[in-house]
Write a protein that holds these residues in place. Structure first.
Motif, PDB file in Angstrom:
ATOM      1  N   MET A 262       0.811  -1.242   0.098  1.00 57.56           N
ATOM      2  CA  MET A 262      -0.020   0.124  -0.094  1.00 57.56           C
ATOM      3  C   MET A 262       0.987   1.099   0.152  1.00 57.56           C
ATOM      4  N   ALA A 263       0.325   2.084  -0.684  1.00 53.15           N
ATOM      5  CA  ALA A 263       1.129   3.575  -0.655  1.00 53.15           C
ATOM      6  C   ALA A 263       0.812   4.258   0.719  1.00 53.15           C
ATOM      7  N   PRO A 264       1.624   5.239   1.031  1.00 52.95           N
ATOM      8  CA  PRO A 264       1.428   5.839   2.438  1.00 52.95           C
ATOM      9  C   PRO A 264      -0.113   6.563   2.279  1.00 52.95           C
ATOM     10  N   GLU A 265      -0.618   7.075   1.214  1.00 51.33           N
ATOM     11  CA  GLU A 265      -1.849   7.707   1.298  1.00 51.33           C
ATOM     12  C   GLU A 265      -3.162   6.631   1.497  1.00 51.33           C
ATOM     13  N   GLN A 266      -2.989   5.545   1.108  1.00 51.48           N
ATOM     14  CA  GLN A 266      -3.611   4.338   1.179  1.00 51.48           C
ATOM     15  C   GLN A 266      -3.758   3.872   2.930  1.00 51.48           C
ATOM     16  N   LEU A 267      -2.714   3.773   3.341  1.00 52.81           N
ATOM     17  CA  LEU A 267      -2.300   3.502   4.583  1.00 52.81           C
ATOM     18  C   LEU A 267      -3.167   4.396   5.750  1.00 52.81           C
ATOM     19  N   SER A 268      -3.003   5.861   5.242  1.00 51.82           N
ATOM     20  CA  SER A 268      -3.442   6.825   6.012  1.00 51.82           C
ATOM     21  C   SER A 268      -4.928   7.246   5.882  1.00 51.82           C
ATOM     22  N   GLY A 269      -5.621   6.431   4.812  1.00 53.97           N
ATOM     23  CA  GLY A 269      -6.771   6.664   4.751  1.00 53.97           C
ATOM     24  C   GLY A 269      -7.249   7.861   3.873  1.00 53.97           C
ATOM     25  N   GLN A 270      -6.307   8.393   2.842  1.00 58.33           N
ATOM     26  CA  GLN A 270      -6.636   9.644   2.203  1.00 58.33           C
ATOM     27  C   GLN A 270      -7.152   9.144   0.796  1.00 58.33           C
ATOM     28  N   PRO A 271      -7.758  10.038   0.240  1.00 55.96           N
ATOM     29  CA  PRO A 271      -8.226   9.597  -1.250  1.00 55.96           C
ATOM     30  C   PRO A 271      -7.271   9.195  -2.228  1.00 55.96           C
ATOM     31  N   VAL A 272      -7.582   8.143  -3.046  1.00 56.57           N
ATOM     32  CA  VAL A 272      -6.667   7.637  -3.758  1.00 56.57           C
ATOM     33  C   VAL A 272      -6.710   7.543  -5.220  1.00 56.57           C
ATOM     34  N   ASP A 273      -5.672   7.494  -5.989  1.00 57.40           N
ATOM     35  CA  ASP A 273      -6.080   7.283  -7.569  1.00 57.40           C
ATOM     36  C   ASP A 273      -4.862   6.204  -7.964  1.00 57.40           C
ATOM     37  N   GLN A 274      -4.788   6.412  -9.424  1.00 57.71           N
ATOM     38  CA  GLN A 274      -4.161   5.329 -10.023  1.00 57.71           C
ATOM     39  C   GLN A 274      -2.654   5.257  -9.650  1.00 57.71           C
TER      40      GLN A 274
END
Length: 895
Positions: A186-198
């Motif tokens: 997982m990318a850092p933004e995924q782990l922190s629950g932020q909006p994600v894109d490609q």
């Protein structure tokens, strides 16, 4: 056929029949379900059935989401995406019917050891190609990992499990995150629950690539929180033995800031397509590398280039016999008794000349008694005519000649060439100033003459201390080839300096054999000397592009164009210039990978955009080519410092300072490092040593005054004012006026503080600190309108800086403070948290963050930060300037 009666969550066994499928065996299992091999009895083909855990589809809405995703993926027709035949249900169990591939998974391939480079790059291209097709249809995978990459017998990539992590509920996904599974990719933004894109898929490609080529995950941890922490905070572990072009791609995929990754997979595919797989296969990879190649790679990446075999041959020293033989004109070996008769006479004559004629003494001493350390300053070249075009060439020749002399073989490390930027910043134009301000022992004073096609370079080599001429050189060319004349001049100069290896040809790596192209290059260098002046950057870029059109193989021009675009980005913050700079540097490296300046530009560019991991790699590569390059070494130090590796950072700053005891600029960088980390006495001592070698340098005095102020010792204020006044007497700078304003604020001399701030702003209106000092001074003077205007200016500057580099802690702290001062709590908090996360012990950051939390009525947070800073030895004297801080500071002092 109908399915056999089944209850609970049990799965069919080999030999069972499920609807129209005969179960053949179990393929594997994971967090997203169990996969069985089966025969499609209707179409007589082998398929894979993926049974999803029932926790993933507790309600009809979940089933509908899964069905919708399955329809979307089945509509994709791409050779690198697993074919989906359908989503079916039996006895309440959902299963996906997919094509069956018999090459196993990428995870299984990695388990057998690192994948060879050529094969690995082909696999990466397949993964990126499949994801590019999905992203084009607004489908983000969200769970790319080696176990979700299937392979055919022909090693064709097939991506599976599209859309599952989106279709199932968040609670179910959380249960599926195991250490070996989803969370690790997982990318850092995924782990922190932020909006994600490609870009989360592009991050996962980077993790997968690192694992493929090294055999281990780039982020380490024994528990889920440990892995998540490493992903969000640590530098990825990428093998230094991988080709640098491949390292750059992986580091870019693994940028913790999404904006710094590849924006789309097509960009990644473009860079992968440029990799030369034949070169990879020739050099081998991973476990196939020989011990010698591993040692050489390690030497290169650590900067110990002199240990690499390819460098040793060029470092041999001439013995005194060969020198004397050359001086006597002897070319053929003779018997011992006869061989020394003529040289002995020559020695006597030369020694007599040393006594009688003082001018060549330095040269002869170097000849017989070994080279002494020489500190050379190349002064601005004179234009012998009145032609303005020739004047531009003469100005550029200073920089080019400095670089050429630096490239002379200096295995004995007896030669130090003072950077042209240092000479210009000190306004050094004559030997006396060079000796007093830069401690140069030698100066190169040159003239350029151009008449029609005739070009001539005249050079005087002068002892800066005695002002005696050591030698004179003339190099000319009748075909207008200034580059050839310059090469000849540098070769002669090397011989005159008695630099080891200088009798050979001077290396013109990346230069041009097309005279008009080289002239344009020199003109560009002259414009870049004052890139701060309006239009000069554009003029330099225009000249460099024209030079390249004249000579498409002009590597130096591409490298300098990359630097010009970097400066353009720094000035305008337009992301377009990042791409232009990267493209120019990559072209330069393709033409000539041996140019240290190109790697320094790349490192500086990545530092500017906050990608310190990739910056470090580029600076290391520059040092591998030139282990005495101060810009590269200081760049490495800064990268280590930003990553929190302070011991390594200090070691590199010291290394740069030790390169040349008379170069104040490198010692100044070490002093600034000490100041940033609260070691004020060390900073002051280093600055005093720098002043001893450059006593008329205004920058050093203004830094010295700043360090006295940072120490927080009121007894040092008078010393600070003396240093700042000395600096201003030598040359007015916004930094000196800014520090003087700070001093006056501490001493409650508010009118003088306002005046000093205004003078600083007049010289440079882009410095936030100057506006902060002005805002405080106006506040204490009761001029609220001016104070508010200064605060507005701080806000616009902080927003621009944060947008340019969101990973720069100081910018985040300034923006958080400004929002707090304006009472915008919701806007302030994210920036304050980001600043503390990025640089928890930086004095500037702590001062800003503490003031902000105190203004937001979070006094307990501010108090805890103060106590933490005190424990770390970080000085917070500037907190005294904020009137709102006084109650809290008084309470802390009381207790």
């Amino acid at each position: 056929m109908t399915g056999l009666p089944r209850t609970g969550t049990s799965l069919p066994a080999p030999g069972d029949f499920l609807r129209d499928y005969e179960i053949l065996g179990r393929i594997g299992s994971g967090g997203m379900g169990v996969v069985l091999q089966a025969r499609d009895l209707k179409l007589d083909r082998i398929v894979a059935l993926k049974f999803l855990p029932q926790i993933f589809y507790g309600g009809e809405s979940d089933k509908e989401s899964l069905l919708k995703e399955a329809r979307s993926i089945s509509a994709l027709d791409h050779p690198n995406i697993c074919t989906i035949y359908g989503l079916e249900e039996s006895d309440g169990q959902l299963f996906i019917v997919m094509a069956y591939y018999d090459g196993g998974t990428l995870a299984g391939r990695i388990a057998n050891g690192p994948v060879p480079l050529g094969k690995g790059v082909e696999l990466l291209r397949g993964i990126a190609s499949g994801l590019a097709a999905a992203h084009a249809h607004n489908i983000v995978h969200r769970d790319i990992k080696p176990s979700n990459i299937l392979l055919t017998r022909q090693n064709t990539v097939k991506i599976v499990d599209f859309g599952l992590s989106k279709a199932i509920s968040n609670d179910s996904l959380t249960q599926s995150m195991t250490i070996s599974g989803t969370a690790a990719y997982m990318a850092p933004e995924q782990l922190s629950g932020q909006p994600v894109d490609q870009r989360v898929d592009i991050w996962a490609i980077g993790v997968t690539a690192a694992e493929m080529f090294t055999g281990h995950h780039p982020f380490r941890g024994d528990t889920l929180p440990a892995i998540a922490h490493s992903i969000c905070r640590d530098t990825p572990e990428i093998s230094a033995e991988l080709p640098l072009s491949l390292q750059r791609i992986i580091y870019k995929c693994l940028s913790k800031t999404p904006a710094l990754r590849y924006g789309i997979c097509d960009e990644l595919l473009h860079d992968l397509a440029r990799l030369d797989l034949r070169e990879f296969q020739k050099n081998s990879s991973g476990p196939e590398k020989s011990a010698d190649s591993k040692a050489t790679a390690a030497a290169l990446i650590t900067g110990k280039a002199s240990q690499a075999k390819s460098r040793k041959a060029s470092l041999r020293k001439k013995d005194i016999g060969s020198i004397i033989a050359a001086a006597s004109g002897a070319t053929t070996p003779k018997p011992f008794t006869r061989r020394w008769i003529v040289p002995a006479a020559v020695i006597c004559l030369l020694l007599l000349a040393v006594v009688i004629f003082p001018v060549p003494r330095e040269h002869v001493q170097g000849l017989f008694f070994g080279p002494r350390q020489k500190h050379i300053a190349v002064l601005p070249f004179d234009n012998s005519g009145s032609d303005s075009a020739t004047a531009l060439l003469a100005a550029g020749l200073m920089d080019s000649m400095t670089a050429d002399i630096s490239n002379l073989d200096t295995s004995q490390q007896s030669l130090w060439v003072i950077p042209a930027s240092v000479v210009r910043s000190g306004n050094v134009n004559d030997p006396v100033s060079a000796y007093k301000r830069l401690r140069a022992t030698l100066v190169v004073k040159g003239r350029l003459e151009r008449t029609g096609q005739h070009v001539a370079i005249d050079i005087d080599l002068i002892n800066a201390k005695t002002l005696r001429q050591i030698g004179a050189i003339t190099a000319s060319n009748e075909n207008g080839d200034l580059a050839a004349a310059e090469q000849d001049a540098v070769t002669q100069l090397g011989r005159l300096l008695n630099v080891s290896g200088a009798s050979g040809a001077v290396v013109r790596s990346g230069s041009s054999t097309v005279p008009p192209a080289y002239d344009l290059y020199l003109e560009a260098l002259s414009y870049l000397q004052r890139f701060d002046k309006p239009q000069n950057l554009d003029l330099a870029i225009d000249r460099l592009k024209n030079a390249i059109s004249q000579d498409p193989n002009f590597a130096l021009a591409y490298a300098k164009l990359g630097e010009a675009y970097r400066l353009k980005y720094k000035d305008s913050h337009n992301p377009r210039w990042i791409q232009e700079a990267l493209a120019s540097c990559e072209r330069a490296l393709k033409l000539n990978p041996q140019l240290p300046s190109t790697y320094v530009t790349l490192g500086s560019l990545h530092t500017l955009t906050g990608n310190n991991e990739l910056a470090l790699t580029e600076f290391q590569n520059a040092v591998a080519l030139d282990n005495r390059n101060p810009d590269a070494i200081i760049g490495m130090a800064w990268s280590y410092e930003q990553a929190g590796h302070l011991d390594q950072a200090e070691e590199e700053y010291k290394r740069a300072a030790a390169l040349n005891s008379s170069d104040w600029s490198n010692r100044n960088e070490l002093a600034l490092f000490y100041d940033r980390h609260g070691r004020y006495s060390d900073a002051i001592n280093q600055t005093k040593e720098a002043i001893s070698s450059s006593p008329d340098n205004p920058m050093l005095y203004f830094n010295l005054g700043g360090f006295y102020l940072d120490s927080g010792d009121p007894a040092a204020y008078s010393l600070a004012e003396d240093a700042l006044r000395k600096s201003l007497a030598l040359g007015a700078t916004d930094g000196a006026y800014g520090n003087l304003a700070l001093l006056y604020l501490h001493e409650k001399r508010y009118a003088q503080a306002a005046d000093a701030s205004e003078r600083a702003i007049a010289l440079d209106g882009q410095e936030i600190l100057s506006w902060r000092y002005a805002e405080l001074a106006y506040y204490y003077l009761g001029e609220r309108q001016k104070a508010n205007a200064a605060l507005d200016r701080m806000e616009s500057l902080a927003e621009a800086q944060t947008s340019m580099n969101p990973r720069k802690a100081s910018s985040q702290s300034w923006l958080g403070l400004v929002y707090a001062l304006k009472g915008l709590r919701e806007r302030a908090i994210p920036h304050l948290e980001a600043a503390i996360s990025l640089a928890p012990n930086d004095p500037e950051v702590l001062v800003n963050v503490i003031q902000a939390y105190n203004r937001l009525a979070d006094a307990s947070v501010a108090e805890n930060l103060i106590k933490q800073a005190q424990q770390e030895g970080v000085g917070l004297a500037d907190l005294q300037l904020d009137p709102d801080m006084q109650p809290l500071l008084a309470r802390i002092k009381k207790h």
